[in-house]
Write an enzyme that holds these catalytic residues in place. Structure first.
Site, PDB file in Angstrom:
ATOM      1  N   CYS A 108       0.823  -1.214   0.000  1.00  0.00           N
ATOM      2  CA  CYS A 108       0.000   0.000   0.000  1.00  0.00           C
ATOM      3  C   CYS A 108       0.861   1.270   0.000  1.00  0.00           C
ATOM      4  O   CYS A 108       1.913   1.305   0.616  1.00  0.00           O
ATOM      5  CB  CYS A 108      -0.874   0.052   1.251  1.00  0.00           C
ATOM      6  SG  CYS A 108      -2.071  -1.273   1.349  1.00  0.00           S
ATOM      7  N   CYS A 135      -2.616  -9.384   6.164  1.00  0.00           N
ATOM      8  CA  CYS A 135      -2.594  -8.115   5.458  1.00  0.00           C
ATOM      9  C   CYS A 135      -4.010  -7.572   5.532  1.00  0.00           C
ATOM     10  O   CYS A 135      -4.968  -8.296   5.266  1.00  0.00           O
ATOM     11  CB  CYS A 135      -2.191  -8.324   4.012  1.00  0.00           C
ATOM     12  SG  CYS A 135      -2.490  -6.879   2.993  1.00  0.00           S
ATOM     13  N   CYS A 177      -8.130   0.144 -16.941  1.00  0.00           N
ATOM     14  CA  CYS A 177      -7.394   0.124 -15.672  1.00  0.00           C
ATOM     15  C   CYS A 177      -6.262   1.143 -15.707  1.00  0.00           C
ATOM     16  O   CYS A 177      -5.422   1.172 -14.814  1.00  0.00           O
ATOM     17  CB  CYS A 177      -6.867  -1.278 -15.381  1.00  0.00           C
ATOM     18  SG  CYS A 177      -5.825  -1.934 -16.678  1.00  0.00           S
TER      19      CYS A 177
END
Ligand code: SAH
Length: 484
Positions: A80, A173, A442
């Site tokens: 992240c 996670c 995307c």
């Protein structure tokens, strides 16, 4: 600008890799550990022709969007990049990224007028019971944990630190399913007890490489796959028992449903598939070619909307099924099907969009370059009893150009990889002139490049929506309707 100079800067935006972007005398400067809205003192560490890198020296005014990261290893982990900013700010950044690409690269004037919705992850989630963090976390149905050893020699799982291959030990996670913590713990304990070796990238010796888990969020079916550098797993029956107990423990510790009974409660987790994958190569690729089932089936089942999918260790499957459902429903809405149309679904993968569209179309033709994905697509059509779809292996640009007239499409849907559509394909579409086209993207930069071509070929942008499929990272999806 020179190295070691100190400047004050205001951070305006973020890069794909999570670096803050600000400007000094018109030159872009990238600074790690900052957030949009920060006012900071920075030191220049590297100067390139048209941009530079700075290091944060002092935060003079902290941005209002900064939050305490929900994840304890956020700063070290290479995953992240947006853990330190609020989810509202994240969605705002994503929207801004799409709008700026459409106007800058796509030449679209005032793109905001076509924007329907920015669709973030919502809190009305029934698929994951333990929302111990936030509604925008716990969305990934697939996780891959490398296995290593800590300083005391204990077996650990974790994540690679940014750009390196050293493991930061962590059992879980926060973007994945909470059952993972129980699974990884069970495997590490079993490995220590039975002295099972761990793969070492430098010597290429040792057995355990990765743990891969997949969870059917709707069905509760769990697959555990151990990737090993060998042909056989020792003490496998014992491990299977431990995994079953770990799942029981997870189920017992988890509260499901809600008091008013309005929501469908999240399913109990069941170990449906325990497999090993053999990877003896010195490679960065996680999975090897051969998978052997040790217990249960070689696949799990899950649903996106009403469509059922069979997912094996190697299959491609959307990692965020809930947002995928919303995104593909929007694509279906934009396609405005009446039941009479012939539709192309180009770059169709395992046929998720094709199967979605087939419910409202006369016929759908899917094209995909990876043969295995086409096999999956065909099987998925079969297990859903869908007969008005046809899949072909090949590159979209070549297959589309060669399809006979009887396949001429009324509506074209494309869902290309990050590099966008091939120009030859855009030409084919422009010449075939379907009424409508739905572009699922995307990567807003290549979407913008491609719509410029489509617009000069007679298409007009009508509407689009921005979707967040991967919270806490800069990745963003767009679905756009274009008409002749
Ligand atoms: N909608 C799909 C996923 C699309 S991802 C699903 O839900 O399954 C993009 C897909 O394009 C990938 O499956 C990739 O293998 C495929 N692809 C990449 N280049 C291609 C090309 N030139 N022609 C056809 N398919 C391609």
């Amino acid at each position: 600008m020179d190295k070691n100079e100190v400047y004050n800067i205001i951070i305006e935006d973020m890069t794909e890799d999570g670096l803050g972007i600000g400007h000094i005398d018109g030159m872009a400067v990238f600074v790690k550990d900052t957030a949009p809205g920060d006012e900071a003192e920075i030191k220049i560490v590297k100067v390139k022709k048209s941009y530079a890198y700075g290091r944060l020296e002092k935060l003079k005014k902290s941005s209002e969007c900064r939050i305490e990261p929900a994840c304890p290893v956020a700063a070290k982990c290479g995953g992240c990049t947006l853990q330190h900013i609020s989810y509202e700010a994240e969605l705002e950044l994503k929207k801004k990224r799409v709008l700026s690409c459409l106007s800058r690269i796509g030449g679209l004037e005032n793109p905001e007028q076509y924007l329907d919705e920015v669709c973030g992850m919502s809190s009305d989630r029934e698929d994951v019971p333990e929302m111990d963090a936030a509604a925008y976390l716990r969305y990934r149905n697939k996780m891959q944990f490398p296995v290593g050893r800590d300083k005391e020699g204990k077996t650990v799982t974790g994540f690679y630190a940014g750009r390196t291959h050293s493991i930061i030990p962590v059992k879980d996670c926060l973007t994945g399913h909470p059952v993972n913590r129980y699974v990884t713990s069970a495997i590490c304990e079993w490995a220590d007890k039975n002295k099972v070796s761990v793969y070492d990238e430098k010597t290429t010796k040792g057995l355990l490489r990765h743990i891969l888990t997949r969870v059917g969020f709707r069905t509760g079916e769990l697959m555990v796959c151990l990737v090993i550098n060998g042909d056989k797993l020792p003490h496998d029956t014992e491990l299977k028992q431990q995994l079953v107990s770990a799942v029981q423990e997870y189920n017992a510790a988890t509260v499901r449903g809600n008091d008013n009974g309005e929501k469908q409660s999240a399913p109990e987790i069941v170990l449906k598939s325990f497999v090993i994958n053999i990877n003896r190569k010195a490679t960065n690729k996680i999975l090897g070619e051969k998978t052997v089932t040790l217990y249960g089936a070689d696949h799990i089942i899950d649903y996106i909307g009403d469509i059922k999918f069979q997912i094996s260790a190697q299959s491609f499957y959307q990692v965020n099924p809930l947002q995928t459902y919303k995104l593909y429903s929007r694509a279906l809405e934009y396609a405005e099907l009446s039941g009479q149309e012939k539709v192309w679904d180009l770059y169709c993968g395992i046929g998720t969009i094709s199967l979605f569209l087939s419910q409202k179309a006369k016929a759908v033709y899917g094209v995909e370059i990876v043969p295995q994905a086409v096999e999956d697509a065909k099987r998925n059509a079969e297990i859903n009893g869908i007969t008005n779809v046809e899949f072909r292996v090949g590159s979209a640009e070549e297959v589309a150009a060669e399809l006979p007239d009887s396949y001429k499409a009324d509506i074209v849907v494309v869902d290309p990889p990050r590099k966008g559509c091939d120009e030859k394909l855009l030409d084919t579409i422009i010449h075939m002139a379907p009424q409508r086209m739905v572009y699922v993207s995307c990567n807003p930069a290549t979407l913008a490049r491609d719509i410029e071509i489509l617009r000069s070929g007679g298409f007009e942008v009508k509407r689009f929506s921005v979707f967040d499929q991967f919270s806490r990272g800069m990745h963003v999806e767009t679905v756009m309707l274009l008409e002749r």
